[in-house]
Design an enzyme around this catalytic site. Structure first.
Site, PDB file in Angstrom:
ATOM      1  N   ARG A   1       0.799  -1.229   0.000  1.00 21.20           N
ATOM      2  CA  ARG A   1       0.000   0.000   0.000  1.00 21.20           C
ATOM      3  C   ARG A   1       0.829   1.274   0.000  1.00 21.20           C
ATOM      4  O   ARG A   1       0.566   2.189  -0.779  1.00 21.20           O
ATOM      5  CB  ARG A   1      -0.907   0.062   1.255  1.00 21.20           C
ATOM      6  CG  ARG A   1      -2.239  -0.561   1.093  1.00 21.20           C
ATOM      7  CD  ARG A   1      -2.669  -1.141   2.413  1.00 21.20           C
ATOM      8  NE  ARG A   1      -1.704  -2.170   2.789  1.00 21.20           N
ATOM      9  CZ  ARG A   1      -1.801  -3.426   2.405  1.00 21.20           C
ATOM     10  NH1 ARG A   1      -2.829  -3.832   1.728  1.00 21.20           N
ATOM     11  NH2 ARG A   1      -0.874  -4.315   2.732  1.00 21.20           N
ATOM     12  N   THR A   2       1.811   1.340   0.884  1.00 21.75           N
ATOM     13  CA  THR A   2       2.524   2.609   1.008  1.00 21.75           C
ATOM     14  C   THR A   2       3.260   2.920  -0.294  1.00 21.75           C
ATOM     15  O   THR A   2       3.169   4.026  -0.824  1.00 21.75           O
ATOM     16  CB  THR A   2       3.480   2.573   2.218  1.00 21.75           C
ATOM     17  OG1 THR A   2       2.738   2.143   3.356  1.00 21.75           O
ATOM     18  CG2 THR A   2       4.067   3.942   2.492  1.00 21.75           C
TER      19      THR A   2
ATOM     20  N   LYS B   1      26.289  -4.266  -3.277  1.00 21.84           N
ATOM     21  CA  LYS B   1      27.745  -4.156  -3.495  1.00 21.84           C
ATOM     22  C   LYS B   1      28.433  -3.496  -2.309  1.00 21.84           C
ATOM     23  O   LYS B   1      29.625  -3.258  -2.333  1.00 21.84           O
ATOM     24  CB  LYS B   1      28.014  -3.313  -4.744  1.00 21.84           C
ATOM     25  CG  LYS B   1      27.425  -3.867  -6.025  1.00 21.84           C
ATOM     26  CD  LYS B   1      27.758  -2.905  -7.175  1.00 21.84           C
ATOM     27  CE  LYS B   1      27.069  -3.326  -8.455  1.00 21.84           C
ATOM     28  NZ  LYS B   1      27.240  -2.291  -9.503  1.00 21.84           N
TER      29      LYS B   1
ATOM     30  N   ARG C   1      11.456   4.034   3.120  1.00 21.79           N
ATOM     31  CA  ARG C   1      11.074   3.048   4.140  1.00 21.79           C
ATOM     32  C   ARG C   1      12.300   2.216   4.463  1.00 21.79           C
ATOM     33  O   ARG C   1      12.975   1.717   3.570  1.00 21.79           O
ATOM     34  CB  ARG C   1       9.954   2.140   3.641  1.00 21.79           C
ATOM     35  CG  ARG C   1       9.764   0.928   4.541  1.00 21.79           C
ATOM     36  CD  ARG C   1       8.531   0.144   4.253  1.00 21.79           C
ATOM     37  NE  ARG C   1       7.341   0.882   4.656  1.00 21.79           N
ATOM     38  CZ  ARG C   1       6.126   0.336   4.696  1.00 21.79           C
ATOM     39  NH1 ARG C   1       5.949  -0.929   4.350  1.00 21.79           N
ATOM     40  NH2 ARG C   1       5.087   1.060   5.063  1.00 21.79           N
TER      41      ARG C   1
ATOM     42  N   HIS D   1       5.548   6.028  11.500  1.00 24.87           N
ATOM     43  CA  HIS D   1       4.993   5.863  10.150  1.00 24.87           C
ATOM     44  C   HIS D   1       4.005   7.017   9.946  1.00 24.87           C
ATOM     45  O   HIS D   1       2.794   6.826   9.903  1.00 24.87           O
ATOM     46  CB  HIS D   1       4.301   4.500  10.069  1.00 24.87           C
ATOM     47  CG  HIS D   1       3.936   4.056   8.689  1.00 24.87           C
ATOM     48  ND1 HIS D   1       4.134   4.832   7.568  1.00 24.87           N
ATOM     49  CD2 HIS D   1       3.379   2.892   8.253  1.00 24.87           C
ATOM     50  CE1 HIS D   1       3.708   4.168   6.507  1.00 24.87           C
ATOM     51  NE2 HIS D   1       3.255   2.984   6.891  1.00 24.87           N
TER      52      HIS D   1
HETATM   53  C1  NCD Z   1       2.107  -0.867   8.267  1.00 23.87           C
HETATM   54  C2  NCD Z   1       3.610  -0.701   8.363  1.00 23.87           C
HETATM   55  O1  NCD Z   1       4.335  -0.908   7.382  1.00 23.87           O
HETATM   56  O2  NCD Z   1       4.032  -0.337   9.438  1.00 23.87           O
HETATM   57  N1  NCD Z   1       1.690  -1.130   6.953  1.00 23.87           N
HETATM   58  C3  NCD Z   1       1.392  -0.103   6.101  1.00 23.87           C
HETATM   59  O3  NCD Z   1       2.225   0.715   5.782  1.00 23.87           O
HETATM   60  N2  NCD Z   1       0.115   0.018   5.697  1.00 23.87           N
HETATM   61  C4  NCD Z   1       1.559  -1.847   9.228  1.00 23.87           C
HETATM   62  C5  NCD Z   1       2.128  -3.244   9.204  1.00 23.87           C
HETATM   63  O4  NCD Z   1       3.030  -3.575   8.436  1.00 23.87           O
HETATM   64  O5  NCD Z   1       1.641  -4.039  10.004  1.00 23.87           O
END
Ligand code: NCD
Length: 311
Positions: free
Chosen positions: A53-54, A82, A103, A131
């Site tokens: 999703r993100t 590398k 991320r 997040h």
């Molecule tokens: C969350 C995350 O990555 O922290 N997911 C997301 O971005 N929708 C929650 C999760 O991974 O449980």
């Protein structure tokens, strides 16, 4: 109101006014009341940890605004293999892009990137820490479903120790006089630093172990996955992995409030059974959709393009 925000790193740095202006902008974008055009601008999406999703919603958001993306999903095909350092990777993509979304499994990675390069950085999740863009879409979802965020009674269920979406959300809600019900197995309770910050602000919270104790009380139940990847060992994970399961019968047996919504940042493993999905209170896929509008608001704000044009 134009935001002065340069980066989105942590909900701990984002003011109530900034939250409100991002929500207002997301609302206008969703209602197609504003045209924002970022054509010619490039976003680099660096995902060192898995994401559906993100990553896709940032990609969608940038493209809907007319911009373009370069995407790294996992580091296995990059020069990280590398031995290239994180700083050098970020420095390199900053030569191409106008904004970088990161991320990482490492807490503080996005903040560090913001110190290394001089362009807007968005934290799309750093380890068990924060997040913030998830929280901004969660707050938008609360506003849409409850009419306001102020005074919301919210149960946050599941992995309250390692869930970064939980930490961001609690810091975001601290501005809105929320009442918190933390529901988790004993070993996955919220960490002390968060309790300390709640106590210091005089914000009430309750810690419980049973979902059924709060189902009738709250406006929103925010369910989270047990974060397997953050556990020290499989054995520790096995002990807690099936702690909670919300089923259709459980909801039907309760006297939920008419405005009650079940939210989840997703991915779900088995904490909500699929027969819940068709109930009117199931909001998690709508929440994912709200993520695109919110990320459009975030990207355009950080690029200084949020003024747009009245549609
Ligand atoms: C969350 C995350 O990555 O922290 N997911 C997301 O971005 N929708 C929650 C999760 O991974 O449980």
């Amino acid at each position: 109101m134009e935001c002065e925000m340069k980066h989105i790193i942590s909900m701990r740095d984002i003011s109530k006014n900034e939250i409100s202006s991002l929500i207002d902008l997301a609302q206008k974008i969703e209602a197609q009341e504003i045209n924002i055009d970022i054509s010619g601008r490039l976003a680099a999406l660096l995902f060192f940890e898995p994401s559906t999703r993100t990553a896709f919603s940032f990609d969608t958001a940038v493209k809907r605004l007319g911009g373009a993306t370069i995407v790294m999903q996992g580091s296995s095909n990059s020069s990280v293999q590398k031995g290239e350092s994180f700083a050098d990777t970020v420095m390199t993509v900053s030569q191409y892009a106008d904004i970088v979304v990161i991320r990482s499994a490492t807490e503080g990675a996005a903040r560090y990137a913001s110190e290394v390069v001089d362009l807007p950085i968005v934290n799309a999740g750093d380890g068990a820490n924060q997040h913030p863009t998830q929280t901004l879409l969660d707050l938008y979802s609360i506003k849409k479903t409850q009419g306001q965020i102020e005074n919301v009674k919210i149960a946050i269920v599941g992995d309250l120790k390692y869930g970064r979406a939980v930490y961001s959300l609690v810091y975001g809600l601290m501005h809105f006089n929320a009442e918190f019900y933390f529901v988790s197995p004993e070993h996955l309770r919220i960490r002390d630093y968060l309790k300390g910050d709640l106590d210091a602000r005089g914000i009430p919270y309750h810690e419980l172990e049973e979902i059924t104790d709060v189902l009738n009380v709250v406006d929103v139940m925010y369910v989270t996955r047990i974060q397997r990847e953050r556990f020290a060992g499989q054995e520790e994970y096995e002990k807690v992995k099936d702690s909670y399961q919300i089923s259709r019968s459980m909801i039907e047996a309760a006297s939920i409030k008419p405005n009650f919504k079940l939210m989840h940042p997703l991915p779900r493993v088995n904490e909500i059974t699929t027969d819940v999905d068709k109930l009117p209170c199931a909001y998690y896929f709508d929440q994912a959709k709200n993520g695109v509008y919110m990320r459009q608001a975030i990207i355009s704000t950080l690029l200084g393009a949020a003024g747009g044009q009245e549609a």
